[in-house]
Design a protein around this motif. Structure first.
Motif, short mmCIF file in Angstrom:
data_model
loop_
_atom_site.label_atom_id
_atom_site.label_comp_id
_atom_site.label_asym_id
_atom_site.label_seq_id
_atom_site.Cartn_x
_atom_site.Cartn_y
_atom_site.Cartn_z
N PRO A 43 36.70 41.92 48.00
CA PRO A 43 35.63 42.85 47.65
C PRO A 43 34.67 42.33 46.58
CG PRO A 43 37.74 43.98 47.76
CD PRO A 43 38.04 42.52 47.87
N GLN A 44 35.18 41.49 45.68
CA GLN A 44 34.32 40.99 44.60
C GLN A 44 33.38 39.88 45.06
OE1 GLN A 44 37.58 41.43 44.42
NE2 GLN A 44 38.09 42.65 42.62
N PHE A 45 33.62 39.29 46.21
CA PHE A 45 32.80 38.18 46.67
C PHE A 45 31.60 38.70 47.46
CE2 PHE A 45 36.49 34.85 46.86
CZ PHE A 45 36.66 34.99 45.49
N PRO A 46 30.46 38.03 47.40
CA PRO A 46 29.29 38.48 48.15
C PRO A 46 29.49 38.36 49.65
CG PRO A 46 28.89 36.33 47.19
CD PRO A 46 30.19 36.80 46.62
N PRO A 77 58.05 34.18 39.43
CA PRO A 77 58.80 33.78 38.22
C PRO A 77 58.22 32.50 37.61
CG PRO A 77 60.03 33.20 40.17
CD PRO A 77 58.83 33.94 40.66
N ARG A 78 58.24 32.41 36.34
CA ARG A 78 57.60 31.31 35.62
C ARG A 78 58.17 29.95 36.01
NH1 ARG A 78 52.86 31.02 32.45
NH2 ARG A 78 53.07 29.41 30.87
N ASP A 79 59.48 29.89 36.23
CA ASP A 79 60.12 28.60 36.50
C ASP A 79 60.19 28.27 37.99
OD1 ASP A 79 61.92 30.55 37.18
OD2 ASP A 79 63.64 29.68 36.14
N ASP A 80 59.55 29.08 38.83
CA ASP A 80 59.56 28.82 40.27
C ASP A 80 58.13 29.05 40.80
OD1 ASP A 80 60.21 28.37 42.89
OD2 ASP A 80 61.28 30.26 43.18
N PRO A 81 57.25 28.04 40.69
CA PRO A 81 55.83 28.26 40.94
C PRO A 81 55.43 28.40 42.40
CG PRO A 81 56.23 25.95 40.41
CD PRO A 81 57.52 26.67 40.20
N ASP A 82 56.21 27.91 43.33
CA ASP A 82 55.76 27.92 44.73
C ASP A 82 55.52 29.32 45.29
OD1 ASP A 82 55.56 25.16 44.91
OD2 ASP A 82 57.63 24.92 45.56
N PRO A 83 56.27 30.36 44.90
CA PRO A 83 55.98 31.71 45.42
C PRO A 83 54.84 32.43 44.70
CG PRO A 83 58.34 31.44 44.89
CD PRO A 83 57.59 30.32 44.25
N TRP A 84 54.21 31.80 43.68
CA TRP A 84 53.16 32.50 42.95
C TRP A 84 52.05 32.99 43.88
CZ3 TRP A 84 52.14 28.63 38.33
CH2 TRP A 84 53.25 28.65 37.46
N HIS A 85 51.66 34.24 43.71
CA HIS A 85 50.50 34.79 44.38
C HIS A 85 49.31 34.68 43.44
CE1 HIS A 85 53.35 37.40 47.06
NE2 HIS A 85 53.39 36.11 47.36
N LEU A 86 48.16 35.17 43.88
CA LEU A 86 46.98 35.09 43.01
C LEU A 86 46.21 36.39 43.02
CD1 LEU A 86 44.07 34.45 44.77
CD2 LEU A 86 45.48 32.49 45.37
N THR A 87 45.40 36.56 42.01
CA THR A 87 44.57 37.75 41.87
C THR A 87 43.19 37.35 41.38
OG1 THR A 87 44.53 40.01 40.95
CG2 THR A 87 45.31 38.25 39.50
N VAL A 88 42.20 38.16 41.75
CA VAL A 88 40.79 37.90 41.42
C VAL A 88 40.25 39.10 40.67
CG1 VAL A 88 38.50 37.37 42.33
CG2 VAL A 88 40.55 36.57 43.55
N ASN A 89 39.58 38.88 39.54
CA ASN A 89 38.98 40.01 38.85
C ASN A 89 37.48 40.05 39.08
OD1 ASN A 89 38.10 37.90 37.17
ND2 ASN A 89 38.37 39.08 35.30
N GLU A 90 36.92 41.23 38.94
CA GLU A 90 35.48 41.42 39.13
C GLU A 90 34.74 40.85 37.94
OE1 GLU A 90 32.47 45.15 40.25
OE2 GLU A 90 34.61 45.48 39.85
N ALA A 91 33.62 40.18 38.19
CA ALA A 91 32.89 39.50 37.12
C ALA A 91 32.38 40.48 36.07
CB ALA A 91 31.73 38.70 37.70
N ARG A 92 31.82 41.59 36.50
CA ARG A 92 31.24 42.56 35.56
C ARG A 92 31.65 43.97 35.95
NH1 ARG A 92 28.64 38.22 36.05
NH2 ARG A 92 27.90 38.71 38.14
N PRO A 152 35.59 46.62 36.68
CA PRO A 152 37.04 46.78 36.50
C PRO A 152 37.88 46.37 37.69
CG PRO A 152 36.08 48.88 37.10
CD PRO A 152 34.93 47.90 37.03
N GLY A 153 37.26 45.94 38.79
CA GLY A 153 38.00 45.71 40.02
C GLY A 153 38.87 44.47 40.01
N TRP A 154 40.01 44.57 40.67
CA TRP A 154 40.92 43.43 40.87
C TRP A 154 41.31 43.40 42.34
CZ3 TRP A 154 43.00 40.04 37.09
CH2 TRP A 154 42.61 40.33 35.76
N TYR A 155 41.54 42.19 42.85
CA TYR A 155 42.02 42.02 44.22
C TYR A 155 43.18 41.04 44.18
CZ TYR A 155 42.40 40.39 49.03
OH TYR A 155 42.89 40.04 50.26
N THR A 156 44.32 41.41 44.76
CA THR A 156 45.49 40.54 44.79
C THR A 156 45.73 40.04 46.20
OG1 THR A 156 46.53 41.64 42.90
CG2 THR A 156 47.98 40.41 44.38
N PHE A 157 45.96 38.75 46.31
CA PHE A 157 46.26 38.11 47.59
C PHE A 157 47.73 37.72 47.57
CE2 PHE A 157 46.66 34.40 50.38
CZ PHE A 157 46.05 34.87 51.54
#
Length: 225
Positions: A155-158, A114-129, A131-136
Protein backbone atom coordinates in the motif's frame (compact mmCIF):
# COMPACT_ATOMS: atom_id res chain seq x y z
CA UNK A 1 12.62 -22.44 -8.52
CA UNK A 2 14.10 -20.49 -5.61
CA UNK A 3 13.17 -16.87 -4.97
CA UNK A 4 16.65 -15.66 -5.96
CA UNK A 5 16.37 -17.59 -9.25
CA UNK A 6 12.99 -16.01 -9.87
CA UNK A 7 14.36 -12.57 -9.06
CA UNK A 8 17.32 -12.90 -11.43
CA UNK A 9 14.89 -13.79 -14.22
CA UNK A 10 12.87 -10.67 -13.50
CA UNK A 11 15.92 -8.45 -12.98
CA UNK A 12 19.14 -9.72 -14.57
CA UNK A 13 22.07 -8.97 -12.23
CA UNK A 14 25.20 -7.07 -13.23
CA UNK A 15 28.16 -8.98 -14.58
CA UNK A 16 30.72 -8.27 -11.86
CA UNK A 17 29.31 -7.34 -8.42
CA UNK A 18 31.92 -6.65 -5.72
CA UNK A 19 32.84 -9.53 -3.40
CA UNK A 20 31.74 -9.36 0.25
CA UNK A 21 33.64 -10.54 3.33
CA UNK A 22 30.61 -11.87 5.20
CA UNK A 23 32.58 -12.86 8.30
CA UNK A 24 33.72 -9.26 8.68
CA UNK A 25 30.25 -7.86 7.99
CA UNK A 26 28.54 -10.12 10.51
CA UNK A 27 31.26 -9.42 13.08
CA UNK A 28 30.64 -5.69 12.65
CA UNK A 29 26.86 -6.10 13.00
CA UNK A 30 27.09 -8.56 15.88
CA UNK A 31 24.63 -11.06 14.40
CA UNK A 32 24.21 -13.44 11.48
CA UNK A 33 22.38 -12.40 8.33
CA UNK A 34 19.77 -14.36 6.35
CA UNK A 35 21.29 -16.56 3.68
CA UNK A 36 18.89 -15.22 1.03
CA UNK A 37 20.13 -11.68 1.74
CA UNK A 38 23.75 -12.77 1.35
CA UNK A 39 22.84 -14.40 -1.96
CA UNK A 40 21.07 -11.22 -3.04
CA UNK A 41 23.94 -8.92 -2.09
CA UNK A 42 26.56 -11.20 -3.65
CA UNK A 43 24.54 -11.56 -6.87
CA UNK A 44 23.58 -7.93 -7.42
CA UNK A 45 25.89 -5.67 -5.43
CA UNK A 46 24.63 -2.21 -4.45
CA UNK A 47 21.98 -0.53 -6.60
CA UNK A 48 18.26 -0.07 -7.15
CA UNK A 49 15.45 -2.38 -8.24
CA UNK A 50 12.98 -0.79 -10.69
CA UNK A 51 14.63 2.55 -10.00
CA UNK A 52 12.83 2.63 -6.64
CA UNK A 53 13.82 -0.01 -4.06
CA UNK A 54 17.36 0.17 -2.66
CA UNK A 55 18.48 -2.69 -0.42
CA UNK A 56 21.30 -1.75 1.94
CA UNK A 57 24.61 -3.36 1.01
CA UNK A 58 28.00 -3.69 2.74
CA UNK A 59 29.44 -1.74 -0.22
CA UNK A 60 26.71 0.92 -0.22
CA UNK A 61 28.07 4.02 -1.90
CA UNK A 62 26.96 6.35 0.94
CA UNK A 63 26.26 5.80 4.62
CA UNK A 64 22.53 6.11 3.87
CA UNK A 65 22.48 2.80 1.98
CA UNK A 66 25.31 0.94 3.73
CA UNK A 67 24.20 -2.08 5.75
CA UNK A 68 26.90 -1.48 8.37
CA UNK A 69 26.37 2.30 8.46
CA UNK A 70 24.52 4.44 11.00
CA UNK A 71 21.00 4.29 9.51
CA UNK A 72 19.78 1.05 11.19
CA UNK A 73 20.71 2.34 14.65
CA UNK A 74 19.28 5.79 13.91
CA UNK A 75 16.02 4.25 12.73
CA UNK A 76 15.73 2.08 15.87
CA UNK A 77 16.17 5.16 18.04
CA UNK A 78 13.54 7.06 16.03
CA UNK A 79 11.07 4.17 16.33
CA UNK A 80 11.62 4.08 20.10
CA UNK A 81 10.78 7.80 20.27
CA UNK A 82 7.73 7.25 18.06
CA UNK A 83 6.42 4.47 20.28
CA UNK A 84 7.04 6.52 23.43
CA UNK A 85 5.04 9.35 21.83
CA UNK A 86 2.13 7.02 21.16
CA UNK A 87 2.66 6.65 17.42
CA UNK A 88 2.00 3.17 15.98
CA UNK A 89 5.01 0.87 15.83
CA UNK A 90 3.75 -2.72 15.42
CA UNK A 91 6.94 -4.44 16.61
CA UNK A 92 9.47 -3.86 19.37
CA UNK A 93 11.81 -1.18 17.93
CA UNK A 94 14.92 -3.13 18.91
CA UNK A 95 13.70 -6.08 16.85
CA UNK A 96 13.48 -3.94 13.70
CA UNK A 97 16.65 -3.62 11.63
CA UNK A 98 16.50 -1.22 8.69
CA UNK A 99 17.87 -2.86 5.54
CA UNK A 100 16.32 -0.94 2.67
CA UNK A 101 14.73 2.31 1.55
CA UNK A 102 12.64 3.49 -1.37
CA UNK A 103 13.12 6.62 -3.39
CA UNK A 104 9.88 7.86 -1.83
CA UNK A 105 11.24 7.52 1.70
CA UNK A 106 9.65 4.27 2.92
CA UNK A 107 11.93 2.11 5.04
CA UNK A 108 12.20 -1.68 4.86
CA UNK A 109 12.99 -3.56 8.09
CA UNK A 110 13.82 -7.10 9.02
CA UNK A 111 11.80 -8.33 11.99
CA UNK A 112 14.77 -9.98 13.70
CA UNK A 113 12.93 -12.69 15.59
CA UNK A 114 14.38 -15.08 16.55
CA UNK A 115 17.59 -13.09 16.73
CA UNK A 116 19.90 -16.10 16.50
CA UNK A 117 18.05 -17.72 13.57
CA UNK A 118 17.92 -15.18 10.71
CA UNK A 119 16.62 -17.30 7.84
CA UNK A 120 12.93 -17.20 8.98
CA UNK A 121 12.99 -13.39 9.41
CA UNK A 122 10.07 -11.63 7.76
CA UNK A 123 10.04 -7.97 6.81
CA UNK A 124 7.89 -4.91 7.28
CA UNK A 125 7.59 -1.56 5.47
CA UNK A 126 6.60 1.71 7.09
CA UNK A 127 4.87 4.63 5.42
CA UNK A 128 7.21 7.52 4.59
CA UNK A 129 4.96 10.27 5.96
CA UNK A 130 2.17 8.50 7.76
CA UNK A 131 1.31 5.80 10.32
CA UNK A 132 0.87 2.85 7.94
CA UNK A 133 2.84 -0.38 8.12
CA UNK A 134 2.81 -3.40 5.82
CA UNK A 135 4.23 -6.79 6.84
CA UNK A 136 5.31 -9.41 4.33
CA UNK A 137 5.39 -12.95 5.71
CA UNK A 138 8.38 -14.11 3.74
CA UNK A 139 12.05 -13.51 3.11
CA UNK A 140 13.54 -10.48 1.38
CA UNK A 141 14.15 -12.15 -1.98
CA UNK A 142 10.59 -13.51 -1.91
CA UNK A 143 9.33 -10.00 -1.24
CA UNK A 144 11.28 -8.45 -4.12
CA UNK A 145 10.23 -11.14 -6.60
CA UNK A 146 6.60 -10.88 -5.52
CA UNK A 147 6.46 -7.06 -5.63
CA UNK A 148 8.33 -6.70 -8.91
CA UNK A 149 6.22 -9.38 -10.59
CA UNK A 150 3.04 -7.58 -9.56
CA UNK A 151 1.81 -10.35 -7.26
CA UNK A 152 2.12 -8.28 -4.10
CA UNK A 153 0.76 -4.76 -3.81
CA UNK A 154 2.41 -2.80 -0.99
CA UNK A 155 0.00 0.00 0.00
CA UNK A 156 2.84 2.43 0.68
CA UNK A 157 4.35 2.01 -2.79
CA UNK A 158 3.11 4.08 -5.76
CA UNK A 159 0.81 2.39 -8.25
CA UNK A 160 3.23 3.40 -10.99
CA UNK A 161 5.79 0.94 -9.61
CA UNK A 162 3.82 -1.87 -11.23
CA UNK A 163 4.22 -0.10 -14.56
CA UNK A 164 7.96 0.45 -14.17
CA UNK A 165 10.68 -1.62 -15.77
CA UNK A 166 11.91 -4.36 -13.43
CA UNK A 167 15.56 -3.73 -14.23
CA UNK A 168 18.27 -3.59 -11.58
CA UNK A 169 20.55 -0.58 -11.91
CA UNK A 170 23.92 -0.89 -10.11
CA UNK A 171 25.31 2.00 -8.13
CA UNK A 172 28.21 3.93 -9.56
CA UNK A 173 31.44 1.97 -10.18
CA UNK A 174 33.69 1.38 -7.18
CA UNK A 175 30.71 1.67 -4.86
CA UNK A 176 32.81 0.41 -1.95
CA UNK A 177 34.89 3.59 -2.05
CA UNK A 178 33.87 6.41 0.33
CA UNK A 179 32.18 9.50 -1.14
CA UNK A 180 34.61 12.04 -2.54
CA UNK A 181 35.49 15.04 -0.34
CA UNK A 182 32.80 17.69 -0.52
CA UNK A 183 30.16 15.34 -1.96
CA UNK A 184 26.62 15.56 -0.60
CA UNK A 185 24.94 12.18 0.11
CA UNK A 186 21.18 11.97 -0.28
CA UNK A 187 19.20 12.00 2.96
CA UNK A 188 17.46 8.73 3.92
CA UNK A 189 14.07 10.51 3.90
CA UNK A 190 13.28 12.16 0.56
CA UNK A 191 10.82 14.43 2.36
CA UNK A 192 13.88 16.60 3.06
CA UNK A 193 14.31 17.09 -0.69
CA UNK A 194 10.56 17.60 -1.21
CA UNK A 195 10.39 20.36 1.39
CA UNK A 196 13.44 22.06 -0.11
CA UNK A 197 11.94 21.80 -3.61
CA UNK A 198 8.61 23.36 -2.61
CA UNK A 199 10.40 26.14 -0.71
CA UNK A 200 12.36 26.89 -3.87
CA UNK A 201 9.38 27.02 -6.23
CA UNK A 202 9.41 23.50 -7.68
CA UNK A 203 6.04 21.88 -8.42
CA UNK A 204 6.32 18.49 -6.75
CA UNK A 205 3.49 16.14 -5.67
CA UNK A 206 3.55 14.74 -2.10
CA UNK A 207 4.07 11.15 -3.26
CA UNK A 208 5.78 9.33 -6.08
CA UNK A 209 9.34 9.53 -7.30
CA UNK A 210 11.37 12.67 -6.96
CA UNK A 211 12.50 13.67 -10.47
CA UNK A 212 16.22 13.36 -11.09
CA UNK A 213 16.42 17.04 -12.07
CA UNK A 214 15.17 18.07 -8.61
CA UNK A 215 17.58 15.69 -6.86
CA UNK A 216 20.42 17.18 -8.91
CA UNK A 217 19.28 20.71 -7.99
CA UNK A 218 19.10 19.79 -4.28
CA UNK A 219 22.57 18.22 -4.42
CA UNK A 220 24.05 21.24 -6.16
CA UNK A 221 22.41 23.68 -3.71
CA UNK A 222 23.55 21.78 -0.63
CA UNK A 223 27.03 21.28 -2.02
CA UNK A 224 27.24 25.01 -2.64
CA UNK A 225 26.27 25.68 0.95
Amino acid sequence: MTSIDRLTRLCPPPADPPPVDWDAVEATLGFRLPEDYKQLAATYGPGAFAGFIRIFHPHGITEWVNLTGSVPTTMQEQLQRDRAAGRPVPYAPRSLFAMGVTDNGENLFWITEPRDDPDPWHLTVNEARGPGWYTFNGALTEFLASVLSGETDVPQFPVTLRQAATAFVPSAPHASAPPSPGSTPLPPDTNVIREWARANGYDLPPRGRVPAAIIDAWTEANHAE
